[in-house]
Design a protein around this motif. Structure first.
Motif, PDB file in Angstrom:
ATOM      1  N   ASP A 139      -2.648   4.642  -3.676  1.00  0.00           N
ATOM      2  CA  ASP A 139      -2.003   4.929  -4.909  1.00  0.00           C
ATOM      3  C   ASP A 139      -1.813   3.821  -5.472  1.00  0.00           C
ATOM      4  N   ALA A 140      -1.331   3.056  -4.866  1.00  0.00           N
ATOM      5  CA  ALA A 140      -0.837   1.557  -5.373  1.00  0.00           C
ATOM      6  C   ALA A 140      -0.942   0.564  -4.231  1.00  0.00           C
TER       7      ALA A 140
ATOM      8  N   VAL B  88       0.784  -1.223   0.118  1.00  0.00           N
ATOM      9  CA  VAL B  88       0.002  -0.103   0.077  1.00  0.00           C
ATOM     10  C   VAL B  88       1.037   1.300   0.030  1.00  0.00           C
ATOM     11  N   THR B  89       0.674   2.072  -0.945  1.00  0.00           N
ATOM     12  CA  THR B  89       1.306   3.334  -1.076  1.00  0.00           C
ATOM     13  C   THR B  89       0.568   4.639  -1.135  1.00  0.00           C
TER      14      THR B  89
ATOM     15  N   ASP C  61       4.640   3.803   2.192  1.00  0.00           N
ATOM     16  CA  ASP C  61       5.855   3.468   0.875  1.00  0.00           C
ATOM     17  C   ASP C  61       5.595   2.046   1.045  1.00  0.00           C
ATOM     18  N   ALA C  62       4.683   1.406   0.122  1.00  0.00           N
ATOM     19  CA  ALA C  62       4.569  -0.072  -0.067  1.00  0.00           C
ATOM     20  C   ALA C  62       4.452  -0.856   1.068  1.00  0.00           C
TER      21      ALA C  62
ATOM     22  N   THR D  69      -3.073   7.654   7.910  1.00  0.00           N
ATOM     23  CA  THR D  69      -3.362   7.255   6.582  1.00  0.00           C
ATOM     24  C   THR D  69      -3.719   6.020   6.277  1.00  0.00           C
ATOM     25  N   LEU D  70      -2.720   4.903   6.815  1.00  0.00           N
ATOM     26  CA  LEU D  70      -3.168   3.553   6.732  1.00  0.00           C
ATOM     27  C   LEU D  70      -4.558   3.362   7.393  1.00  0.00           C
ATOM     28  N   MET D  71      -4.871   3.662   8.468  1.00  0.00           N
ATOM     29  CA  MET D  71      -6.177   3.528   9.131  1.00  0.00           C
ATOM     30  C   MET D  71      -7.342   3.982   8.106  1.00  0.00           C
TER      31      MET D  71
END
Lengths: 485, 239
Positions: free
Chosen positions: B54-55, B7-8, B18-19, B42-44
């Motif tokens: 974004d990726a 996850v980016t 960052d990934a 952001t992750l939550m």
């Protein structure tokens, strides 16, 4: 100096919001420029036409009437800006808690309101001058008009600023006293420009004095700032648990109904509903007063058209500041609390439906805005019906415009109450105006030839406007689902 | 239960995640530990469907956050770091609205609200408009809104913010019991004592990457320190 710091922070914030919006939507600037030039040209041509054509005496557009209109518009804008940028702004508490005089805070905020709005007026004056020279338009305004206009705008903005603070005080009695003390400002403008009809050269010193008095009045409200902020942020006990079932449209889903109930309750408790209804009553009274200005039924070339067109112009203005504004701020106005809807298993389209249905509760009031004028002027029943149906059409169309743009590009700017910046707002109102003309003008033209067909066409136009609202709500759903927080 | 693969997420030039690869299992309390701006929130938010990666991909119980966001939202209860509520609704009205948004029958909602109201000791405050509540009481209402429908996944961003020590302790016990019943709790904190007290596993997030992963004891041990607070400093400085 401290006032400047407050002002500088506001300007930096406003500039960054506008810049980020322009980056997201780079075409909005040329679009705005086009709309501004087009609408100013239209206004100037209308003023020129009104000065030469066979328009009833009471409706002649004079420099004084333009100045008074500018004062009133600025008063409304100043009040709205002061309310959202200062009185109801959550960050005001950080300023109030600093060892800074309240008058410095008020001065800084007033500076912001005046600078941003006078900047826009200056831009309009520049464009208008270019248009006057380029198209050789003749308007009845001499050299003293421009300084008089600036003074009228400054006076209106400062008066509105002061009135917003007074109207936000803790109790009705204190609100009444505050508003009563400040009522002299708009009254003075009315006496100078409408009652006495001073020539512009004579009105200029009067307007300068009025502007100075208004600025002093705005600064004088600074001791009330903390009370106003607390009154707007404070809880009221005993919140009633009204049942909203009778008002709720049956076609809403359970989630849509929950959103509808929340919208209706919060709008009522934040006094937004009362404010919208008061605005519509004000527009209705203003429309009715046009007839008294005329002193009787109009005569001349535009006699048959004049009053219905004026009625629809009033309905449009009412729809723009109520239906469109509420639609535009439907998502952006949620601010940080949008997480609640965005983490519930509710599709965006249900959110849009619930909100649009809550806003649509104002439609009957809006459709009736032209009725006092129709009754006073003795419109035939079918013409009155046309005004009502067309009012409904305008309301639906303007709600559709608000919902569409509010979901497509929500603004989370607390300084504007979730509304887009002035440039975008102006463009959206103009789009709404074009849409309303397209919906309302053909049935009106048909009505002039055949009343039954005209009425049927007006009803069809209302259906089409409802369809436009339906489509706007459907399209809003995916946009709401994509909002990132 | 919760999984992130590569996850980016970027905010303009800033690389927030960052990934990131991460798995959170059923029945555990998992803590994201990190400094301010490390990427925890952001992750939550990505797991809560409030942000799109974004990726990479993120999933909750096998449901992709982009492919089936509504399905994901049915499974989660979420509390943001600063929970802004509808300030002109009372706490009770707010919770009833959440219940209706989730399609809960009125009787079940009323029962769930009553249970949590007793647990959180906020019966009187529930009938006041939320803008008049203290910060801690607002936090309690927000926690109640995430919990009363008993979702299998709780995502709580700094859940002990604003709570008094007595209630924070009560909440920790409650979260442990909630996870023990087979649910998943993902929480973020920058207070190492909170992570030590209730988390089965933690991930130390720094600069948008997972800098360390394991039980609090493992992480401390691998960093060569006595406690998580010291371990956190060592890991962050080394990253």
């Amino acid at each position: 100096m401290r006032a400047f710091l407050v002002h500088a922070a506001d300007v930096a914030q406003a500039a960054r919001f506008t810049a980020s919006r322009l980056v997201r939507r780079p075409f909005s600037l040329p679009f705005f420029a086009l709309l501004l030039v087009g609408s100013l040209w239209l206004i100037l041509r209308t003023v020129e036409l009104a000065g030469t054509a066979d328009v009833p005496e009471g409706l002649r557009i004079t420099p004084d009437s333009l100045l008074f209109a500018a004062f009133l518009l600025s008063l409304g804008k100043g009040a709205a800006d002061a309310y959202y940028r200062m009185v109801r702004h959550p960050a005001l508490v950080f300023l109030l808690a600093q060892p800074v005089r309240r008058s410095s805070i008020a001065a800084g905020k007033l500076w912001t309101v005046v600078a941003l709005n006078l900047g826009f007026v200056t831009l309009c004056l520049g464009v208008a001058t270019a248009l006057l020279l380029g198209f050789r338009i003749q308007v009845p305004a001499g050299g003293a008009f421009v300084p008089a206009l600036v003074a009228a705008v400054l006076g209106g903005l400062a008066s509105g600023f002061a009135l917003a603070v007074a109207a936000s005080l803790g109790t009705w009695r204190r609100k009444a006293v505050g508003l009563g003390l400040l009522a002299g400002l708009p009254a003075a403008a009315w006496i100078a420009l409408v009652q006495v009809e001073l020539p512009v050269e004579a009105a200029l010193p009067a307007l300068i004095v009025l502007a100075l008095a208004s600025v002093l009045a705005a600064l004088a409200t600074s001791p009330w700032l903390a009370e106003a902020w607390n009154a707007q942020a404070a809880s009221r006990s005993g919140a009633a648990g009204h049942t909203l079932r009778p008002l709720r449209p049956p076609w809403l889903t359970a989630a849509g109904a929950a959103v509808f109930d929340k919208e209706v309750k919060t709008a009522w408790r934040k006094r937004e509903t009362v404010l919208s209804l008061a605005t519509l009553v004000f527009v209705a009274i203003a429309l009715a007063s046009v007839y008294t200005l005329l002193g009787g039924p109009p005569s001349g070339r535009f006699a048959r058209l004049l009053l219905p067109v004026i009625a629809m112009a009033g309905v449009f203005a009412g729809a723009a500041v109520t239906m469109t504004v509420r639609g535009l701020s439907a998502i952006g106005g949620e601010h940080e609390s949008l997480w609640i809807l965005r983490t519930s298993p509710v599709p965006g389209v249900d959110v849009a439906r619930g909100k649009a249905a809550a806003h649509a509760l104002l439609l009957p009031a809006l459709a009736g805005v032209g009725l006092p004028l129709a009754l006073l002027a003795g419109f035939p029943w079918d013409t009155s019906l046309l005004v009502v149906v067309s009012g409904l059409t305008v309301g639906l169309a303007m709600t559709a415009v608000g919902v569409h743009f509010g979901a497509r590009s929500p603004s989370f700017d607390r300084n504007t109450g979730g509304l887009p910046d002035s440039l975008t707002l102006y463009g959206i109102f103009m789009i709404g105006l074009v849409a309303c003309v397209l919906f309302v003008a053909p049935p009106g033209a048909l009505f002039a030839g055949n009343r039954v067909l005209g009425l049927l066409a007006a009803i069809l136009a209302a259906d089409l406007a409802a369809l436009a609202l339906y489509a706007a709500v459907r399209r809003a759903g995916p946009h709401i689902d994509r909002v990132e927080l | 239960m919760l999984s992130a693969r590569g996850v980016t997420k970027r905010y303009g030039p800033l690389l927030a995640l960052d990934a990131i690869d991460l798995d959170v299992r059923p029945g555990e309390v998992f803590g994201l530990l990190g400094s301010n701006g490390a990427g925890k929130t952001t992750l939550m938010k990505i797991f809560a469907t409030l942000l799109r990666p974004d990726a990479g991909s993120a999933a909750v119980r096998g449901l992709d956050v982009l492919g089936d966001p509504l399905g994901v939202r049915r499974l989660i209860g979420f509390v943001p770091e600063t929970p802004a509520l509808y300030d002109k609704l009372t706490g009770r009205e707010f919770l009833h609205m959440i219940a209706r948004l989730r399609g809960m029958p009125d009787a079940q909602a009323a029962r769930g609200i009553q249970e949590l109201s007793d647990l959180l000791r906020m019966e009187e405050e529930l009938d006041r408009e939320t803008d008049g509540l203290s910060r801690g009481m607002k936090q309690k209402v927000a926690l109640a809104s995430a919990m009363f429908h008993r979702p299998p996944v709780l995502i709580l961003d700094e859940p002990t913010n604003g709570l008094d020590p007595r209630f924070a302790r009560l909440l920790k016990g409650w979260l442990r019991a909630y996870a023990a019943a087979g649910n998943t709790v993902l929480l973020s904190t920058h207070v190492t004592q909170v992570a030590e007290a209730i988390c089965d596993r933690i991930a130390v997030v720094h600069g948008g990457r997972v800098a360390a992963l394991g039980t609090p004891e493992d992480v401390s041990h691998r960093a060569g320190t006595e406690n998580l607070e010291d371990a956190f400093s060592v890991i962050v400085e080394a990253a």
